[in-house]
Design a protein around this motif. Structure first.
Motif, mmCIF file in Angstrom:
data_model
loop_
_atom_site.group_PDB
_atom_site.id
_atom_site.type_symbol
_atom_site.label_atom_id
_atom_site.label_comp_id
_atom_site.label_asym_id
_atom_site.label_seq_id
_atom_site.Cartn_x
_atom_site.Cartn_y
_atom_site.Cartn_z
ATOM 1 N N GLN A 33 -28.585 8.868 25.028
ATOM 2 C CA GLN A 33 -28.840 9.663 26.222
ATOM 3 C C GLN A 33 -30.335 9.720 26.526
ATOM 4 O O GLN A 33 -30.754 9.600 27.690
ATOM 5 N N GLN A 34 -31.154 9.883 25.480
ATOM 6 C CA GLN A 34 -32.604 9.936 25.676
ATOM 7 C C GLN A 34 -33.150 8.641 26.265
ATOM 8 O O GLN A 34 -34.054 8.661 27.109
ATOM 9 N N HIS A 35 -32.607 7.523 25.834
ATOM 10 C CA HIS A 35 -33.100 6.225 26.292
ATOM 11 C C HIS A 35 -32.356 5.704 27.516
ATOM 12 O O HIS A 35 -32.641 4.595 27.992
ATOM 13 N N GLY A 36 -31.409 6.464 27.994
ATOM 14 C CA GLY A 36 -30.654 6.036 29.163
ATOM 15 C C GLY A 36 -29.827 4.790 28.912
ATOM 16 O O GLY A 36 -29.680 3.945 29.804
ATOM 17 N N GLY A 71 -30.287 0.643 15.139
ATOM 18 C CA GLY A 71 -31.139 1.806 14.934
ATOM 19 C C GLY A 71 -30.982 2.374 13.542
ATOM 20 O O GLY A 71 -30.026 2.062 12.827
ATOM 21 N N GLN A 72 -31.932 3.229 13.149
ATOM 22 C CA GLN A 72 -31.888 3.904 11.861
ATOM 23 C C GLN A 72 -32.195 5.384 12.045
ATOM 24 O O GLN A 72 -32.962 5.782 12.929
ATOM 25 N N TYR A 73 -31.593 6.193 11.171
ATOM 26 C CA TYR A 73 -31.865 7.630 11.171
ATOM 27 C C TYR A 73 -31.759 8.138 9.742
ATOM 28 O O TYR A 73 -30.800 7.833 9.026
ATOM 29 N N SER A 74 -32.754 8.889 9.313
ATOM 30 C CA SER A 74 -32.716 9.545 8.009
ATOM 31 C C SER A 74 -32.438 11.022 8.209
ATOM 32 O O SER A 74 -32.952 11.648 9.158
ATOM 33 N N THR A 95 -37.080 14.486 13.877
ATOM 34 C CA THR A 95 -36.436 14.518 15.192
ATOM 35 C C THR A 95 -35.074 13.846 15.107
ATOM 36 O O THR A 95 -34.874 12.910 14.341
ATOM 37 N N ARG A 96 -34.143 14.327 15.910
ATOM 38 C CA ARG A 96 -32.775 13.799 15.895
ATOM 39 C C ARG A 96 -32.670 12.613 16.854
ATOM 40 O O ARG A 96 -32.094 12.702 17.937
ATOM 41 N N THR A 97 -33.250 11.499 16.416
ATOM 42 C CA THR A 97 -33.211 10.291 17.235
ATOM 43 C C THR A 97 -33.273 9.064 16.339
ATOM 44 O O THR A 97 -33.813 9.121 15.229
ATOM 45 N N LEU A 98 -32.712 7.959 16.810
ATOM 46 C CA LEU A 98 -32.769 6.705 16.071
ATOM 47 C C LEU A 98 -34.171 6.122 16.163
ATOM 48 O O LEU A 98 -34.742 6.005 17.248
#
Length: 407
Positions: free
Chosen positions: A258-261, A293-296, A301-304
């Motif tokens: 959503q953030q990146h459209g 993408g990656q997320y720890s 922040t809650r984003t990849l």
């Protein structure tokens, strides 16, 4: 998951079912039953690579196999320890049980909806090794003079032990990102819930420690049962935690898109090797475009981060889409793949489901699974390339550890 984990789970299940009645025999046979499904890896020794790829975590990891194999093995083990619930001579029972086990594997494998080669050889290899491991257990009993000593369980009790020890193996594998074909031979759909890595020390080692402590106690000791139950409860609680983490990361994936459209057709996310902190996500935005993408869980922040676009280049394989080996690869990857040029009429198909091991998405060695395909012959064939590049292990582990600690 890895074979050590499956042995531990099988042994703990065996102990929970019959430990109080037959002692450490329950752990030993439960551990063997827990590793039985993974004997399908022997297919790689006797058949072509694509058949072996399709056969791993297939029929031996299915519910029908557990249902059919459990009473056959249960009857043989019940008779081994002097049981006579079914009045058959051992000279007839053991060869009949061996033949029945072989036939179950043979028929189930032939019924699989994926075309496999050398099925009799695969089935024979599995049967031979399982028989050898069983014979080793029996030999130890004979050597120690304990085969007919101690109490025995009924045929139905042994059957229950083998069913639960076998079926919990593929059920645990369903939680991994590799998945398993739990409904073979009726369906080749891979159940993969993507919540835990195929190797996760936090799941295995506490479970193993508690099991070893339980094995040192007398079979009727309350502390033995409590230790084994604790192992089962703690491992199950950890699995539940991985499900919670998976749901959480799913929200992060949606938030990032959503953030990146970015609009997506579908996406998957799963933990990286050996941990449940760092997760990778693969998003398909069009028929031929993906993002990695990656997320720890330690990210601020809650984003990849990063979120890399990857071209699928599927058009390069359109002329060969109905060739057997390519069909197996597209099924195995579930369509999450990119095709890279390999030179000399060859291309490299790279599995996108597990993210990047290296830093260069144009390098086939940066992917967990990749296959070189020779398109100069028809049907196209997967070929084994000598010296396939891989990221430097120390560098890859360093990058993994650094990213795991969060951004």
């Amino acid at each position: 998951m890895d074979s050590l984990t499956q042995v531990v789970l099988g042994a703990a299940v065996g102990e929970a079912v019959l430990g109080r009645k037959v002692g450490n025999r329950a752990m030993v046979w439960g551990g063997l039953a827990g590793t039985l499904p993974d004997l399908d890896v022997l297919s790689g020794l006797v058949t072509d690579p694509m058949s072996a790829l399709a056969y791993h975590r297939a029929f031996t990891h299915s519910l029908p196999f557990a249902v059919l194999a459990a009473p056959v093995i249960g009857l043989a083990v019940h008779h081994l320890y002097g049981g006579r619930d079914v009045k058959v001579s051992g000279k007839l029972l053991y060869p009949a049980a061996l033949l029945a086990f072989w036939l179950i594997l043979l028929v189930g494998s032939y019924l699989m909806p994926i075309q496999l080669f050398a099925i009799p050889a695969i089935v024979s290899a599995i049967t031979l090794v399982f028989t050898g491991l069983s014979g080793l257990i029996v030999g130890i009993h004979v050597w120690r003079g304990t085969r007919t000593k101690g109490s025995n369980a009924t045929f139905l009790q042994w059957t229950l032990l083998f069913f639960l020890a076998i079926v919990t193996h593929p059920l645990l594998d369903c939680f991994t990102s590799y998945g398993t074909q739990f409904l073979e031979p009726f369906s080749s759909v891979r159940l993969a819930w993507n919540t835990v890595s195929v190797i996760d020390p936090l799941y295995t080692f506490p479970f193993l420690l508690l099991l070893l402590l339980a094995a040192r106690q007398g079979r009727r000791a309350r502390v033995r049962r409590n230790l084994n139950r604790a192992g089962l409860l703690i491992s199950s609680a950890y699995l539940f935690l991985t499900v919670v983490n998976a749901v959480n990361v799913g929200g992060v994936v949606d938030n990032s898109l959503q953030q990146h459209g970015i609009g997506s057709l579908r996406s998957i996310h799963s933990p990286t090797l050996g941990n449940n902190l760092l997760w990778s996500a693969t998003i398909q935005t069009t028929n031929d475009t993906f993002y990695l993408g990656q997320y720890s869980l330690l990210d601020s922040t809650r984003t990849l981060n990063p979120l890399l676009p990857i071209a699928g280049n599927h058009r390069l394989l359109v002329p060969y889409s109905e060739d057997r080996e390519l069909e197996i690869l597209t099924w195995f990857t579930d369509g999450y793949y990119t095709v890279l040029p390999g030179g000399a009429g060859r291309v490299v198909l790279c599995d996108l489901r597990y993210g990047l091991l290296g830093r260069d998405p144009s390098d086939p060695g940066s992917y967990t699974f990749n296959w070189t395909i020779d398109t100069t012959r028809r049907p196209v064939r997967v070929v084994v390339e000598a010296g396939t590049s891989r990221p430097e292990p120390s560098g890859a582990l360093k990058d993994l550890w650094s990213r795991m600690l969060g951004k």
